[in-house]
Design a protein around this motif. Structure first.
Motif, PDB file in Angstrom:
ATOM      1  N   TYR A 182      -7.333 -39.260  11.991  1.00 10.16           N
ATOM      2  CA  TYR A 182      -6.291 -38.231  12.210  1.00 10.16           C
ATOM      3  C   TYR A 182      -5.005 -38.797  12.221  1.00 10.16           C
ATOM      4  CZ  TYR A 182      -3.400 -34.482  13.646  1.00 10.16           C
ATOM      5  OH  TYR A 182      -2.410 -33.747  13.839  1.00 10.16           O
ATOM      6  N   TRP A 183      -4.676 -39.854  13.019  1.00 11.43           N
ATOM      7  CA  TRP A 183      -3.477 -40.326  13.471  1.00 11.43           C
ATOM      8  C   TRP A 183      -2.996 -41.420  12.209  1.00 11.43           C
ATOM      9  CZ3 TRP A 183      -0.466 -37.447  16.190  1.00 11.43           C
ATOM     10  CH2 TRP A 183      -0.917 -36.752  17.163  1.00 11.43           C
ATOM     11  N   GLY A 184      -3.957 -41.810  11.624  1.00 21.73           N
ATOM     12  CA  GLY A 184      -3.541 -42.544  10.491  1.00 21.73           C
ATOM     13  C   GLY A 184      -3.049 -41.762   9.231  1.00 21.73           C
ATOM     14  N   ARG A 185      -3.704 -40.578   8.981  1.00 20.75           N
ATOM     15  CA  ARG A 185      -3.372 -39.624   8.006  1.00 20.75           C
ATOM     16  C   ARG A 185      -2.009 -38.970   8.558  1.00 20.75           C
ATOM     17  NH1 ARG A 185      -4.851 -40.547   3.363  1.00 20.75           N
ATOM     18  NH2 ARG A 185      -5.291 -38.201   2.764  1.00 20.75           N
ATOM     19  N   VAL A 186      -1.445 -38.731   9.637  1.00 22.44           N
ATOM     20  CA  VAL A 186      -0.446 -38.339  10.003  1.00 22.44           C
ATOM     21  C   VAL A 186       0.700 -39.229   9.715  1.00 22.44           C
ATOM     22  CG1 VAL A 186       0.843 -37.530  12.082  1.00 22.44           C
ATOM     23  CG2 VAL A 186      -1.354 -36.655  11.978  1.00 22.44           C
ATOM     24  N   SER A 187       0.557 -40.318   9.942  1.00 27.22           N
ATOM     25  CA  SER A 187       1.560 -41.480   9.656  1.00 27.22           C
ATOM     26  C   SER A 187       1.847 -41.625   8.468  1.00 27.22           C
ATOM     27  CB  SER A 187       1.033 -42.737  10.218  1.00 27.22           C
ATOM     28  OG  SER A 187       2.117 -43.855   9.967  1.00 27.22           O
ATOM     29  N   ASP A 188       0.656 -41.451   7.463  1.00 31.21           N
ATOM     30  CA  ASP A 188       1.032 -41.619   6.115  1.00 31.21           C
ATOM     31  C   ASP A 188       1.823 -40.463   5.707  1.00 31.21           C
ATOM     32  OD1 ASP A 188      -0.356 -44.123   5.994  1.00 31.21           O
ATOM     33  OD2 ASP A 188      -2.299 -43.155   5.577  1.00 31.21           O
ATOM     34  N   TRP A 189       1.296 -39.079   6.124  1.00 34.20           N
ATOM     35  CA  TRP A 189       1.826 -37.890   5.421  1.00 34.20           C
ATOM     36  C   TRP A 189       3.307 -37.660   5.731  1.00 34.20           C
ATOM     37  CZ3 TRP A 189       3.826 -33.575   7.789  1.00 34.20           C
ATOM     38  CH2 TRP A 189       4.193 -32.384   6.806  1.00 34.20           C
ATOM     39  N   LEU A 190       3.928 -38.473   6.967  1.00 31.37           N
ATOM     40  CA  LEU A 190       5.030 -38.384   7.331  1.00 31.37           C
ATOM     41  C   LEU A 190       5.834 -39.358   6.572  1.00 31.37           C
ATOM     42  CD1 LEU A 190       4.748 -38.300  11.192  1.00 31.37           C
ATOM     43  CD2 LEU A 190       5.902 -36.677   9.983  1.00 31.37           C
ATOM     44  N   GLY A 191       5.515 -40.444   5.850  1.00 31.08           N
ATOM     45  CA  GLY A 191       5.945 -41.094   5.201  1.00 31.08           C
ATOM     46  C   GLY A 191       6.773 -42.517   6.048  1.00 31.08           C
ATOM     47  N   ILE A 198       5.706 -40.958  15.915  1.00 32.59           N
ATOM     48  CA  ILE A 198       4.536 -40.255  15.023  1.00 32.59           C
ATOM     49  C   ILE A 198       4.140 -38.802  15.714  1.00 32.59           C
ATOM     50  CG2 ILE A 198       1.895 -40.274  14.761  1.00 32.59           C
ATOM     51  CD1 ILE A 198       2.345 -43.404  14.218  1.00 32.59           C
ATOM     52  N   LYS A 199       4.227 -38.700  17.202  1.00 33.57           N
ATOM     53  CA  LYS A 199       4.071 -37.747  18.040  1.00 33.57           C
ATOM     54  C   LYS A 199       5.035 -36.626  18.000  1.00 33.57           C
ATOM     55  CE  LYS A 199       2.110 -34.710  20.711  1.00 33.57           C
ATOM     56  NZ  LYS A 199       1.330 -33.428  20.008  1.00 33.57           N
ATOM     57  N   ALA A 200       6.455 -37.128  18.242  1.00 33.51           N
ATOM     58  CA  ALA A 200       7.449 -36.246  18.160  1.00 33.51           C
ATOM     59  C   ALA A 200       7.577 -35.595  16.640  1.00 33.51           C
ATOM     60  CB  ALA A 200       8.729 -36.605  18.595  1.00 33.51           C
ATOM     61  N   ALA A 201       7.552 -36.417  15.676  1.00 34.75           N
ATOM     62  CA  ALA A 201       7.864 -35.961  14.311  1.00 34.75           C
ATOM     63  C   ALA A 201       6.826 -34.890  13.808  1.00 34.75           C
ATOM     64  CB  ALA A 201       8.031 -37.121  13.331  1.00 34.75           C
ATOM     65  N   SER A 202       5.616 -35.151  14.149  1.00 31.84           N
ATOM     66  CA  SER A 202       4.307 -34.412  13.802  1.00 31.84           C
ATOM     67  C   SER A 202       4.414 -33.098  14.587  1.00 31.84           C
ATOM     68  CB  SER A 202       3.117 -35.096  13.849  1.00 31.84           C
ATOM     69  OG  SER A 202       2.990 -35.395  15.108  1.00 31.84           O
ATOM     70  N   ASP A 203       4.948 -33.073  15.653  1.00 31.62           N
ATOM     71  CA  ASP A 203       5.124 -31.995  16.468  1.00 31.62           C
ATOM     72  C   ASP A 203       6.135 -30.988  15.852  1.00 31.62           C
ATOM     73  OD1 ASP A 203       3.401 -32.445  18.203  1.00 31.62           O
ATOM     74  OD2 ASP A 203       4.556 -32.451  19.919  1.00 31.62           O
ATOM     75  N   ALA A 204       7.443 -31.566  15.358  1.00 35.10           N
ATOM     76  CA  ALA A 204       8.418 -31.005  14.795  1.00 35.10           C
ATOM     77  C   ALA A 204       8.174 -30.223  13.582  1.00 35.10           C
ATOM     78  CB  ALA A 204       9.665 -32.071  14.404  1.00 35.10           C
ATOM     79  N   ALA A 205       7.212 -31.077  12.850  1.00 36.28           N
ATOM     80  CA  ALA A 205       6.968 -30.439  11.331  1.00 36.28           C
ATOM     81  C   ALA A 205       5.613 -29.391  11.761  1.00 36.28           C
ATOM     82  CB  ALA A 205       6.194 -31.506  10.598  1.00 36.28           C
ATOM     83  N   PHE A 206       4.593 -29.644  12.586  1.00 39.18           N
ATOM     84  CA  PHE A 206       3.521 -28.739  12.540  1.00 39.18           C
ATOM     85  C   PHE A 206       3.716 -27.690  13.601  1.00 39.18           C
ATOM     86  CE2 PHE A 206       0.734 -32.683  11.706  1.00 39.18           C
ATOM     87  CZ  PHE A 206       1.094 -32.848  10.379  1.00 39.18           C
TER      88      PHE A 206
END
Length: 652
Positions: free
Chosen positions: A52-61, A296-304
């Motif tokens: 999961y966290w690997g995919r999040v990192s990749d999706w955020l670019g 990764i956590k703050a940016a994915s929270d901003a997006a999700f």
């Protein structure tokens, strides 16, 4: 704080429409990650956090300075887990320079407005130039990779630049609440060993100048580690007293302005910031959050959670010393959003000021606290509220009261915008529980845990339960968790990982309904939350106990119509001096306000002859709170002297 659900809380009050579903960033991620539904994504994240966290990192670019060897080293000893081992990552490169390389250099990255009406904006190129100037200035002062730097500013553009400049050179930021008194500031600077402190000479509040130099001088003297006081001049004429090693913010890097600074090569777990948070005992805890984990956590929270990205403008009404500031500013920028800052009182000079600011800056996501909402609600004159392009309202820091929730959802948004309840904290770099714009919303509730956080509910006997009331816990580590506590790794383990083997103890009571809606039901420890600001009773009691006439003390919080929770202090003194109780209470109130800051001023101070305690000597703060509020104290069979409760009850 206890949350009381609105009537018909089992019913949804907002449902996503086609527009929300089509633009939802988390649904786009679901599809990109190869899942069919959010439920499938959550299940895969629970079964395989590394995936999961690997995919999040990749999706955020995200762009790595050197690729990590793996996503995670191990999960069996979660307090020792290291994310993205072998990788190198600089947050500022990903928040600013990555977007310039992508051709967005002339797009607006940061806008701001001060209480006096001054407005401005910077493109990503402009922001990069200012970061380079300040980075160069810090380096010229001798601030090196790994040095700690205090930042105590209101919500002005310099606060964002200071954080990004520190990150760029690998220095470690120490955000400090701008309203703290000298003792609280000194504790945080001293514990972190800050070699520099970036501070304002004062600020405007409700049309008046608040001078801060005298308090800063005292704090720097008490801390004893700061070599450079970097002063941001926000108000004219406040130049005294001079601070030791004083340097003007405007002079930083002035001689080499325009020259780029190469971003420091930071290991993935290199400290980004030390975010201080308070527990029930001891000094404030210096939570160390890392460059890659926080990003990764703050940016994915901003997006999700907030559903923001390129084309959005995010704003949170907070202070740079609280975690929602870096989550919004840094997380928002990494997610590709513009960020707006407001440094004034949101109800001054008119009660409509907040909505004027939101409209003027084209804000699409606004973060507020229930305390602020209650203030605005009390001033409502029934006039039309125009919030411009706003499409998401978020809230954190404390639980909603039904009246405040009903007002902002019904009166402000006309039941048309989602209210994103968002709860987690400093220690995890964002949320554990959240609503989403892609899911139905229940009043005052949460749609559930965010994927990858491993949230569960633990019963009193330590077993996991599917529904009902219990402790919020995390069954797996996640990237935004602390690397450690600054200078106290054993305290980190004992605070979060030592209660149940391999399980994170978060300190919140939660309740999961039969419809799988989650609710925060208050703190399960003695930690205080005053207007959404977490405060350890030890910080308050250490000030109170400094008086010669005080034998011991207890600090609790009680419901308050505006702040949500207010501070109440009980000071035990010898019977012989009880005759002077009124003047002692006044002295305590003054001392606590001076040490911790006006926002944490006690609502009441009570001088008593006894405090309830166990036979082993532990003061029973929760019993004190229950009796003071007129509730049953519960089982008091272990209490040393139950008669001590009489004075507590009579103090109401």
């Amino acid at each position: 704080m206890t949350t009381t659900s609105l009537p018909a809380a089992t019913e949804t009050i907002w449902n996503p429409g086609q527009a929300e579903l089509e633009r939802s960033r988390i649904l786009k991620f679901v599809s990109w990650a190869g899942c069919s539904t959010l439920s499938e994504l959550a299940a895969k994240a629970a079964a395989d956090p590394e995936w999961y966290w690997g995919r999040v990192s990749d999706w955020l670019g995200l762009e790595w300075q050197s690729e990590p060897e793996s996503v995670v080293d191990q999960l069996t000893e979660p307090h020792l887990t290291r994310w993205f081992p072998g990788g190198h990552f600089n947050l500022t490169e990903n928040a600013v320079n990555r977007w310039i390389r992508a051709g967005r250099g002339e797009e607006i990255a940061l806008t701001w407005e001060s209480e006096n009406g001054a407005i401005g904006a910077w493109s990503f190129n402009d922001l990069d130039n200012e970061i380079n100037r300040v980075s160069r200035g810090l380096l010229e002062l001798g601030i090196e990779f790994g040095d700690t730097v205090g930042i105590q500013l209101p919500m002005v553009r310099q606060a964002a630049v200071a954080q990004l400049a520190c990150a760029k050179i690998g220095a470690i930021a120490v955000p400090v609440f701008s309203g703290y008194g000298s003792t609280a500031v000194a504790d945080r600077l001293g514990i972190s060993g800050a070699v520099a402190h970036i501070v304002s000479n004062g600020f405007e509040r409700r049309g008046k100048i608040v001078e801060t130099r005298a308090e800063t001088e005292k704090a720097l003297s008490l801390a004893g580690t700061v070599k450079h006081a970097i002063v941001v001049s926000l108000v004219p004429g406040c130049a005294e007293p001079a601070l030791g090693g004083e340097v003007s913010w405007d002079d930083l890097g002035a001689s080499s302005q325009g020259l780029p600074v190469k971003a420091a090569h930071c290991p993935a777990d290199h400290p980004l910031l030390i975010a201080f948070t308070s527990g029930t005992t001891g000094a404030p805890k210096g939570v160390v959050l890392s460059h890659s984990g926080f990003a990764i956590k703050a940016a994915s929270d901003a997006a999700f959670s907030f559903d923001i990205g390129p084309g959005d403008t995010a704003m949170w009404i907070t202070d740079p010393g609280w975690i929602m500031s870096p989550i919004t500013v840094l997380g928002g920028l990494i997610a590709g959003s513009c960020v707006a800052l407001f440094s004034g009182s949101p109800d001054y000079p008119e009660h409509t000021r907040l909505w004027d600011v939101v409209r003027r800056h084209g804000v699409t996501m606004l973060g507020v606290s229930p305390t602020l909402v209650r203030t605005l609600m009390s001033q409502d004159d029934g006039s039309v509220i125009n919030y411009g392009q706003l499409r998401v309202i978020a809230s954190s820091g404390e639980a909603w009261t039904p009246d405040a929730y009903e007002w902002i959802f019904g009166r402000v948004t006309n039941c048309s915008l989602p209210i994103i309840n968002y709860s987690g904290g400093t220690e995890v770099s964002g949320a554990i529980l959240s609503n989403l714009t892609a899911l139905p919303i229940h009043p005052c509730g949460f749609a559930g845990p965010l994927p990858g956080m491993g949230a569960t509910v633990i019963d009193t006997d330590g077993t996991s339960i599917e529904s009902g009331f219990g402790e919020l816990a995390l069954g797996r580590p996640s990237p935004g968790m602390p690397v450690t506590f600054w200078g106290a790794p054993e305290r980190y383990f004992n605070t979060y990982w030592n209660r149940w083997p391999g399980i994170w103890y978060h300190g919140d009571w939660v309740e999961v309904g039969h419809d799988n809606v989650w609710y925060i039901r208050g703190r399960s420890d003695d930690t205080l939350k005053i207007a959404g600001k977490r405060l350890g009773p030890a910080e308050v009691e250490s000030v109170v106990n400094g008086f010669d006439f005080v034998l011991e003390s207890a600090a609790i919080s009680i419901p308050d119509a505006v702040k949500g929770e207010a501070l109440v202090i009980f000071a035990r003194v010898a019977p012989a001096v009880m005759c002077d109780a009124e003047s002692m209470a006044a002295a305590i109130e003054t001392a606590v306000t001076r040490a911790l800051g006006k926002p944490l001023k006690p609502k009441h101070v009570h001088v008593v002859e006894a405090l309830p305690r166990t036979r082993s000597g532990k003061i029973l703060r929760r019993v004190i709170r229950s009796v003071y509020l007129g509730n049953s104290p519960g089982d008091v069979s272990s209490m040393e002297d139950p008669s001590a409760l009489t004075a507590i009850g009579e103090a109401r």
